[in-house]
Design a protein around this motif. Structure first.
Motif: not given
Length: 304
Positions: A23-35
């Motif tokens: 659940q903490q995996k970053i899906y949007w690196p620039n925005e730091k939005i997680t799975k």
């Protein structure tokens, strides 16, 4: 929207145990939005998005490592690895003459399971399982090719005005990517070929009105700096991002249904994302709630 901090979690949804991983995996690196935040978004809007997915085969576009990682399409479920409570439907593939097991998402448990696989966007068929050869909608996709978005807005209104002259009701949403999607409800009255022919007729008529800024030619080189009026997605098995689907683009934009008066020069695709869309839905509700009960008579128009 809930912010997820757990690495893994288990939810009970529709009486089913759904295991959500990384659940903490970053899906949007620039925005730091997680799975986890993506899953939270989908669960928060489940009552709005599920009616638009009900009984429609889904093509899974999976991004297991986020928007900058490798992605792939999966149509055929591995039923040996899929929970028994996940519904699927076999569809015979013309190319291989073998059944393809498409996922069907009719509840929150399946929605969470699917997004946990890395499905950032959700792509349903235009037809449903009970009538797979007859779509519920005819689609026109407005795709700008290096041209200002105001020309997309202009094209959309030309299409709407043209359809109004034909006494055809239409709906519009942001694609969540770069353009707009126009939906013409037909309530499974026609086959795909009829829908595609009608969409092509509309596209060519509007292109004649806007020859300098629009194109109906699929070849990219021939639609440079124009709005491509795409009517070819009206085929069995083709998919389009659902209303309220997130798109794998910077800022985590959402494909948002709009009132026609909202489609103006102040509109930006980035106006709607996973952080503000729920507030809009709570305030306005599903403004496409009537789309499934609307039906247009295409043959009456085509006879004219």
């Amino acid at each position: 929207m809930v912010t997820t901090v757990e690495k893994d979690r288990i939810l009970i949804l529709n009486g089913k145990k759904v295991t959500l991983t990384n659940q903490q995996k970053i899906y949007w690196p620039n925005e730091k939005i997680t799975k986890g935040q993506l899953i939270d978004y989908y669960l928060s809007v489940a009552k709005y998005i599920l009616p638009h997915l009900k009984d429609r085969p889904l093509s899974l576009h999976r991004f297991p490592n986020g928007i900058k990682g490798h992605s792939f399409y999966q149509k055929d479920l591995d039923l040996d690895q899929t929970p028994s409570w996940v519904r699927s439907v076999p569809v015979r593939a013309i190319s291989t003459q073998k059944d393809v097991d498409y996922l069907i998402c009719n509840n929150e448990a399946t929605l969470a399971y699917m997004v946990n696989l890395g499905c950032i966007e959700i792509n349903p068929w235009l037809s449903r399982t009970r009538n797979p050869d007859r779509p519920d909608f005819v689609i026109i996709d407005l795709d700008p090719e290096e041209i200002d978005f105001r020309y997309v807005v202009e094209t959309a209104h030309y299409i709407r005005d043209f359809l109004n002259q034909l006494e055809i009701t239409s709906y519009c949403k942001t694609s969540g990517s770069t353009g707009l999607h126009i939906y013409i409800p037909v309530n499974a009255k026609y086959d795909y070929e009829t829908g595609r022919s009608f969409a092509g007729y509309v596209a060519r008529e509007v292109n004649q009105q806007l020859p300098l800024t629009t194109s109906v030619i699929r070849t990219k080189a021939q639609r440079h700096k124009k709005v491509y009026i795409d009517f070819l997605q009206n085929s069995k098995g083709q998919t389009i991002a659902s209303a309220y689907s997130v798109r794998p683009k910077p800022g985590a934009p959402v494909s948002m249904p709009l009132d026609w008066d909202e489609i103006n020069e102040d509109l930006h695709i980035s106006d709607f994302n996973i952080f503000n869309s729920l507030q809009r839905l709570n305030e306005k509700g599903d403004i496409w709630r009537d789309i499934r009960n609307t039906s247009n008579d295409l043959k009456k128009v085509m006879k004219k």
